[in-house]
Design a protein around this motif. Structure first.
Motif, PDB file in Angstrom:
ATOM      1  N   ILE A  84       3.858 -14.990  29.349  1.00 55.78           N
ATOM      2  CA  ILE A  84       5.019 -14.377  28.686  1.00 55.78           C
ATOM      3  C   ILE A  84       5.654 -15.386  27.726  1.00 55.78           C
ATOM      4  CG2 ILE A  84       7.386 -13.501  29.030  1.00 55.78           C
ATOM      5  CD1 ILE A  84       6.314 -12.301  31.730  1.00 55.78           C
ATOM      6  N   ILE A  85       5.830 -16.624  28.198  1.00 50.19           N
ATOM      7  CA  ILE A  85       6.419 -17.682  27.364  1.00 50.19           C
ATOM      8  C   ILE A  85       5.558 -17.926  26.128  1.00 50.19           C
ATOM      9  CG2 ILE A  85       6.972 -20.158  27.270  1.00 50.19           C
ATOM     10  CD1 ILE A  85       7.749 -19.899  30.285  1.00 50.19           C
ATOM     11  N   VAL A  86       4.224 -18.014  26.336  1.00 48.63           N
ATOM     12  CA  VAL A  86       3.296 -18.262  25.229  1.00 48.63           C
ATOM     13  C   VAL A  86       3.359 -17.139  24.191  1.00 48.63           C
ATOM     14  CG1 VAL A  86       0.808 -18.170  24.724  1.00 48.63           C
ATOM     15  CG2 VAL A  86       1.666 -19.850  26.313  1.00 48.63           C
ATOM     16  N   TYR A  87       3.417 -15.900  24.659  1.00 49.80           N
ATOM     17  CA  TYR A  87       3.492 -14.741  23.750  1.00 49.80           C
ATOM     18  C   TYR A  87       4.713 -14.860  22.840  1.00 49.80           C
ATOM     19  CZ  TYR A  87       4.148  -9.842  22.303  1.00 49.80           C
ATOM     20  OH  TYR A  87       4.344  -8.684  21.576  1.00 49.80           O
ATOM     21  N   TRP A  88       5.881 -15.146  23.434  1.00 48.73           N
ATOM     22  CA  TRP A  88       7.124 -15.203  22.637  1.00 48.73           C
ATOM     23  C   TRP A  88       7.198 -16.443  21.763  1.00 48.73           C
ATOM     24  CZ3 TRP A  88       9.309 -11.032  21.401  1.00 48.73           C
ATOM     25  CH2 TRP A  88       9.347  -9.948  22.290  1.00 48.73           C
ATOM     26  N   LEU A  89       6.657 -17.562  22.233  1.00 49.06           N
ATOM     27  CA  LEU A  89       6.619 -18.762  21.397  1.00 49.06           C
ATOM     28  C   LEU A  89       5.737 -18.538  20.162  1.00 49.06           C
ATOM     29  CD1 LEU A  89       6.383 -21.646  24.039  1.00 49.06           C
ATOM     30  CD2 LEU A  89       8.286 -21.218  22.493  1.00 49.06           C
ATOM     31  N   ALA A  90       4.578 -17.896  20.394  1.00 48.18           N
ATOM     32  CA  ALA A  90       3.674 -17.597  19.274  1.00 48.18           C
ATOM     33  C   ALA A  90       4.321 -16.601  18.312  1.00 48.18           C
ATOM     34  CB  ALA A  90       2.350 -17.046  19.799  1.00 48.18           C
ATOM     35  N   ARG A  91       5.013 -15.610  18.864  1.00 45.39           N
ATOM     36  CA  ARG A  91       5.658 -14.601  18.014  1.00 45.39           C
ATOM     37  C   ARG A  91       6.795 -15.204  17.193  1.00 45.39           C
ATOM     38  NH1 ARG A  91       5.423  -8.454  18.937  1.00 45.39           N
ATOM     39  NH2 ARG A  91       3.363  -9.201  18.438  1.00 45.39           N
ATOM     40  N   TYR A  92       7.548 -16.114  17.814  1.00 43.88           N
ATOM     41  CA  TYR A  92       8.728 -16.682  17.153  1.00 43.88           C
ATOM     42  C   TYR A  92       8.359 -17.785  16.159  1.00 43.88           C
ATOM     43  CZ  TYR A  92      13.556 -18.249  16.654  1.00 43.88           C
ATOM     44  OH  TYR A  92      14.786 -18.577  16.142  1.00 43.88           O
ATOM     45  N   TYR A  93       7.442 -18.688  16.572  1.00 38.54           N
ATOM     46  CA  TYR A  93       7.120 -19.846  15.737  1.00 38.54           C
ATOM     47  C   TYR A  93       5.841 -19.698  14.925  1.00 38.54           C
ATOM     48  CZ  TYR A  93      10.782 -22.178  18.327  1.00 38.54           C
ATOM     49  OH  TYR A  93      11.991 -22.506  18.880  1.00 38.54           O
ATOM     50  N   GLY A  94       5.028 -18.688  15.261  1.00 36.04           N
ATOM     51  CA  GLY A  94       3.804 -18.449  14.501  1.00 36.04           C
ATOM     52  C   GLY A  94       2.768 -19.551  14.666  1.00 36.04           C
ATOM     53  N   LYS A  95       2.000 -19.742  13.601  1.00 37.08           N
ATOM     54  CA  LYS A  95       0.858 -20.659  13.669  1.00 37.08           C
ATOM     55  C   LYS A  95       1.269 -22.113  13.852  1.00 37.08           C
ATOM     56  CE  LYS A  95      -2.499 -17.795  11.243  1.00 37.08           C
ATOM     57  NZ  LYS A  95      -3.442 -17.702  10.122  1.00 37.08           N
ATOM     58  N   SER A  96       2.496 -22.466  13.486  1.00 42.60           N
ATOM     59  CA  SER A  96       2.945 -23.863  13.652  1.00 42.60           C
ATOM     60  C   SER A  96       2.967 -24.249  15.141  1.00 42.60           C
ATOM     61  CB  SER A  96       4.322 -24.075  13.028  1.00 42.60           C
ATOM     62  OG  SER A  96       5.267 -23.196  13.589  1.00 42.60           O
ATOM     63  N   PHE A  97       3.356 -23.299  16.007  1.00 42.19           N
ATOM     64  CA  PHE A  97       3.340 -23.547  17.455  1.00 42.19           C
ATOM     65  C   PHE A  97       1.907 -23.648  17.952  1.00 42.19           C
ATOM     66  CE2 PHE A  97       2.826 -21.502  21.662  1.00 42.19           C
ATOM     67  CZ  PHE A  97       3.374 -22.507  22.436  1.00 42.19           C
ATOM     68  N   VAL A  98       1.047 -22.757  17.452  1.00 43.98           N
ATOM     69  CA  VAL A  98      -0.354 -22.729  17.877  1.00 43.98           C
ATOM     70  C   VAL A  98      -1.046 -24.046  17.522  1.00 43.98           C
ATOM     71  CG1 VAL A  98      -2.558 -21.532  17.612  1.00 43.98           C
ATOM     72  CG2 VAL A  98      -0.440 -20.216  17.659  1.00 43.98           C
ATOM     73  N   ARG A  99      -0.793 -24.548  16.323  1.00 41.47           N
ATOM     74  CA  ARG A  99      -1.389 -25.819  15.888  1.00 41.47           C
ATOM     75  C   ARG A  99      -0.935 -26.976  16.790  1.00 41.47           C
ATOM     76  NH1 ARG A  99       0.116 -24.202  10.612  1.00 41.47           N
ATOM     77  NH2 ARG A  99      -1.625 -23.267   9.486  1.00 41.47           N
ATOM     78  N   LEU A 100       0.265 -26.862  17.298  1.00 41.78           N
ATOM     79  CA  LEU A 100       0.842 -27.907  18.151  1.00 41.78           C
ATOM     80  C   LEU A 100       0.107 -28.033  19.481  1.00 41.78           C
ATOM     81  CD1 LEU A 100       3.402 -29.848  18.223  1.00 41.78           C
ATOM     82  CD2 LEU A 100       4.533 -28.016  19.487  1.00 41.78           C
ATOM     83  N   ILE A 101      -0.381 -26.903  20.017  1.00 40.61           N
ATOM     84  CA  ILE A 101      -0.974 -26.928  21.367  1.00 40.61           C
ATOM     85  C   ILE A 101      -2.502 -26.799  21.406  1.00 40.61           C
ATOM     86  CG2 ILE A 101       1.126 -26.118  22.502  1.00 40.61           C
ATOM     87  CD1 ILE A 101      -0.305 -23.386  22.809  1.00 40.61           C
TER      88      ILE A 101
END
Length: 197
Positions: free
Chosen positions: A99-116
């Motif tokens: 659930i946390i990952v879904y909302w982090l990805a939705r809110y921050y987009g690809k910048s969050f994905v690149r981080l992890i």
């Protein structure tokens, strides 16, 4: 002015959380907590009555910053709390993490994905993002049904697509337990068969 400041705090806090999680993982590796099932078990066990909450927290963390190879932490839970209870606690932690990952990805987009994600995993991720909503639903169900498939990665992708949260949760709640139980019991069998003498 206050709203802008508040927005900045809301934007920065999850990133700080991920960085803190990463620091905890690095620290855990440096003192040997995540080197084996036994060391992780010993670490969790020292918390006594709070051990369940520590384990669930580690499962949440496992989704965001992978600590051990998939399924190992679930086996730790099964060995510590019993097969069914261990699976249940693992399921709770992983669901909260997804659930946390879904909302982090939705809110921050690809910048969050690149981080992890590593570069290799990010390339896989990019290939999945362009799928339509129905395609993501099917892919999610498939990766949750097939043991050891990259379901965490697909859940991350879901946060960047048009898949509504309600639909995402339906799929997750129905199929995630199967996924957790299948790889949990498979790894436990291998562990008992080849590692315990």
């Amino acid at each position: 002015m206050e709203r802008t400041f508040l927005k900045r705090i809301i934007y920065v806090l999850p990133i700080l959380g991920v960085l803190c999680f990463t620091a905890l993982v690095i620290y855990g590796y440096s003192i040997g907590i995540f080197r084996s099932v036994q060391s992780l078990q010993t670490f969790i066990d020292q918390f006594g009555e709070y051990a369940v909450f520590i384990f669930i927290f580690l499962q949440i963390l496992q989704v965001i910053v992978p600590i051990l190879p998939g399924g190992i932490s679930t086996v730790v839970g099964m060995l510590m709390f019993g097969n069914l209870q261990g699976l249940f606690y693992s399921y709770i932690g992983l669901i909260i993490g997804e659930i946390i990952v879904y909302w982090l990805a939705r809110y921050y987009g690809k910048s969050f994905v690149r981080l992890i994600l590593s570069k290799k995993r990010y390339l896989k991720f990019e290939r999945m993002v362009d799928r339509p909503e129905k395609g993501i639903k099917k892919l999610m169900i498939l990766t949750l049904l097939v043991p050891f498939a990259p379901d965490d990665l697909v859940c991350l992708v879901a946060g960047l697509t048009e898949l509504p949260f309600k639909e995402y949760m339906k799929i997750l709640l129905i199929f995630k337990f199967w996924s957790v139980a299948t790889y949990g019991y498979a790894i436990l069998f291998l562990f008992n068969r080849f590692l315990i003498r």
